[in-house]
Design an enzyme around this catalytic site. Structure first.
Site, PDB file in Angstrom:
ATOM      1  N   ASN A 207      83.872  28.177 -18.807  1.00 32.05           N
ATOM      2  CA  ASN A 207      82.606  28.547 -19.551  1.00 32.05           C
ATOM      3  C   ASN A 207      83.172  29.975 -20.288  1.00 32.05           C
ATOM      4  OD1 ASN A 207      82.821  31.023 -17.440  1.00 32.05           O
ATOM      5  ND2 ASN A 207      81.800  29.683 -16.012  1.00 32.05           N
ATOM      6  N   LYS A 209      82.410  33.126 -19.656  1.00 35.76           N
ATOM      7  CA  LYS A 209      82.924  34.342 -18.847  1.00 35.76           C
ATOM      8  C   LYS A 209      84.191  33.808 -18.669  1.00 35.76           C
ATOM      9  CE  LYS A 209      81.797  36.707 -14.505  1.00 35.76           C
ATOM     10  NZ  LYS A 209      83.008  36.525 -13.724  1.00 35.76           N
ATOM     11  N   GLU A 210      84.525  32.869 -18.133  1.00 32.19           N
ATOM     12  CA  GLU A 210      86.084  32.622 -17.774  1.00 32.19           C
ATOM     13  C   GLU A 210      86.899  32.503 -19.074  1.00 32.19           C
ATOM     14  OE1 GLU A 210      85.161  29.171 -14.087  1.00 32.19           O
ATOM     15  OE2 GLU A 210      85.297  28.871 -16.219  1.00 32.19           O
ATOM     16  N   ASP A 279      81.477  20.733 -12.720  1.00 29.59           N
ATOM     17  CA  ASP A 279      82.389  19.738 -12.139  1.00 29.59           C
ATOM     18  C   ASP A 279      82.178  18.502 -13.034  1.00 29.59           C
ATOM     19  OD1 ASP A 279      83.516  21.312 -10.350  1.00 29.59           O
ATOM     20  OD2 ASP A 279      81.876  21.230  -8.882  1.00 29.59           O
TER      21      ASP A 279
END
Length: 329
Positions: A207, A209-210, A279
């Site tokens: 995502n 942020k990651e 997921d």
């Protein structure tokens, strides 16, 4: 160019029976739900009047459950403790048609459990039972033997990294090398600590942020910043592609050899709960690639699937029929 609805339906039809290996950190998610009407006389904390209590497979286990709901044949490769939580988790996965022969037991570690106490949709507290130590060499060897057996007939591999020790440096490299040798897609849902170790993969699905944290940068605003970020990660990992999921902005696919990124706009009408959406994305993406889709076709189908699950409550899954139902007519 967007793929046609006819083409997307063909890909969805080919999901049936595809064997996909999920390697990663399985968890037992325990939910305790109720309501609060008073504060405890023993301490300044709310008293939860419990109305409902249930367990589901979490972490990499939820990825496998997603695959099974889509008609695939998931094989889970992971580790649990020799405890009640491990037995429950294996039982839940078996009930959802997940092949669990690749789950090893380790007497020296607990089964990872996340216990959430909820009051009127608000999380009051969470208890974690876990070990973040790298899985022991003997248990890792058992898991990798199961992987080597399963990969002979698999059509794709997912690495679902939650930082609980299953995906060691050696395991990561062995799995990626094996997938490249067998010419099957290997897709990664990363943990920041291992971000840069996933080189030469088919796709990573962080995502926003990651993605910023994995690239070692502070978040910046604007479309140009996201495009530069995606290119940096693509080159850093020497990957075939990177798919950055961007919540309300949809997702953007960066591909090796293509200068122009491909952005798919979000389809959810109302976001109720984003739990487990990542997921679903990696499950659908990998399964679509296994079914012969291009990366762009796989990203489009994943986006529709994500739009469905965020409209549901809790750790949800979707089906091929539901995805077909939201495709343009």
């Amino acid at each position: 160019m967007q793929p046609t609805t006819k083409r997307l339906k063909e890909i969805l039809k080919d999901f049936e029976g595809k064997e996909i290996i999920v390697v990663g950190d399985v968890m037992l998610d325990h939910f305790i739900k109720g309501s609060v009407s008073r504060i405890s006389p023993e301490a300044p904390v709310p008293v939860v009047d419990v109305k409902k209590e249930f367990f589901v497979a979490g972490g990499a286990g939820n990825v496998a459950v997603n695959l099974a709901a889509l008609g695939a044949k998931p094989v889970m490769v992971s580790v649990v403790g020799q405890d009640l939580g491990g037995e429950m988790l294996k039982g839940f996965l078996r009930e959802k048609n997940v092949n669990i022969y690749g789950i090893a037991e380790d007497p020296d570690r607990p089964t990872t459990q996340k216990i959430r106490v909820m009051a009127d949709q608000q999380q009051i507290v969470r208890f974690d039972r876990e070990s973040k130590k790298t899985v022991s060499p003997s248990v890792a060897s058992t898991c990798m033997k199961s992987f080597e057996m399963a990969v002979k007939t698999a059509k794709g591999v997912i690495l679902s990294d939650y930082g609980k020790g299953m995906l060691s440096d050696h395991n990561i490299q062995t799995i990626i090398d094996t997938c490249r040798k067998h010419k099957i897609p290997v897709c990664v849902d990363p943990k920041i600590d291992n971000f840069k170790k996933y080189k030469h993969i088919t796709c990573m699905t962080p995502n926003t942020k990651e993605a910023w944290e994995g690239a070692g940068e502070s978040p910046k605003h604007g479309e140009e910043a996201i495009l530069a970020l995606g290119d940096k990660i693509l080159n850093m990992l020497e990957a075939e592609s990177v798919l950055i999921t961007r919540s309300a902005e949809g997702m953007t696919l960066f591909e090796k050899g293509r200068k122009t990124p491909f952005t798919v706009r979000a389809t959810a009408r109302e976001v109720y709960d984003v739990t487990g959406a990542g997921d679903t994305v990696i499950s659908v993406l990998t399964l679509a690639l296994a079914a012969g889709a291009t990366l762009r076709e796989a990203a489009v189908i994943s986006n529709y699937a994500a739009g469905i699950v965020v409209e549901k409550s809790g750790t949800a899954t979707t089906t091929r029929e539901e995805i077909e139902g939201v495709l343009p007519q």
